[in-house]
Design a protein around this motif. Structure first.
Motif: not given
Length: 257
Positions: A10-26
């Protein structure tokens, strides 16, 4: 044809301690992690989308190997709001709502995803990548096949607990798609993934380019890398094993220099 086997995790909640970032292009949103690199990876998630379970943590792990890694938001339209606007919502039960799942997944068409993937490939190349690999979990395995069939920029693929056969829900056929794949792939099925398709003598494996291989994880359920319970030592060991296998295969087919 269903995407995931009945025993899929089943679903597993994400842990917030990630190292990247959200972006948007085209027109494509994505999670980006890792330093600029000559070789980059697009990681396609499972059906809960770009911000669930260990999806971004896996991306961070590939980034630590030296590959800038991207996780695109492409499971659109999201079902009932999805998870962080993508894929299925956290409360979705695959076992109880299989019919609802199939009605939704046929709306997530490659025709439309392809433009976003092309935009992300172009962005990665503009950022310095000269070659790319694809990694997929579950549904993301289908996206790996489609991307490799579409672009010679893709040099290698790795798929955990594959659901490439979901192409049948869109009127396609998985063996015909596998024949179009242009890069070698390493397929790592779980015990419940169809061995006739993905096992050591699997018919899909036989259609893939030279250099392709597979390794079955006979003690693990479908979904273990991205949403298995890592507090279980056996699951944690299998995740580590799968990632070690992936790192080695990528270094062979997607050199950083």
């Amino acid at each position: 044809m269903s995407c995931c086997p009945p025993s899929a995790l089943p679903y597993l909640a994400a842990k917030p301690a990630t190292k990247g970032s959200k972006k948007a292009v085209d027109g494509v949103e994505f999670y980006e992690t890792g330093a600029q690199s000559k070789a980059a990876i697009i990681l396609f998630p499972d059906v809960w989308g770009w911000d669930s379970g260990r999806t971004r943590a896996l991306a961070d792990a590939f980034a630590e190997q030296g590959y800038r890694t991207y996780v695109p938001k492409v499971l659109q339209p999201a079902f009932e709001g999805g998870t962080d606007g993508d894929g299925l919502p956290p409360t979705f039960d695959l076992g109880e709502r299989g019919d609802d799942f199939m009605k939704w997944v046929v709306t997530v068409k490659w025709d439309g995803i392809d433009a976003k993937v092309k935009a992300l490939l172009a962005y990665a190349k503009a950022e310095g990548a000269t070659s790319l690999g694809v990694v997929g979990c579950c549904w993301g395995g289908w996206a790996c096949f489609e991307t490799s069939a579409m672009s010679t920029d893709v040099k290698v693929g790795v798929i955990f607990h594959p659901s490439c056969h979901i192409v049948a829900a869109h009127g396609g056929e998985v063996h015909a798609l596998a024949k179009k794949v242009q890069a070698p792939h390493y397929i790592m099925p779980a015990k419940s993934d169809d061995p006739a398709l993905y096992g050591p003598e699997g018919s899909v494996i036989k259609e893939l380019p030279a250099g392709s291989k597979q390794k079955t994880f006979p003690e693990q359920e479908h979904g273990w890398t991205s949403r298995g319970d890592a507090s279980d030592p056996a699951v944690a060991a299998a995740i580590k094993d799968a990632m070690t296998e992936a790192f080695g295969y990528l270094k062979e087919h997607l050199p950083l220099a």
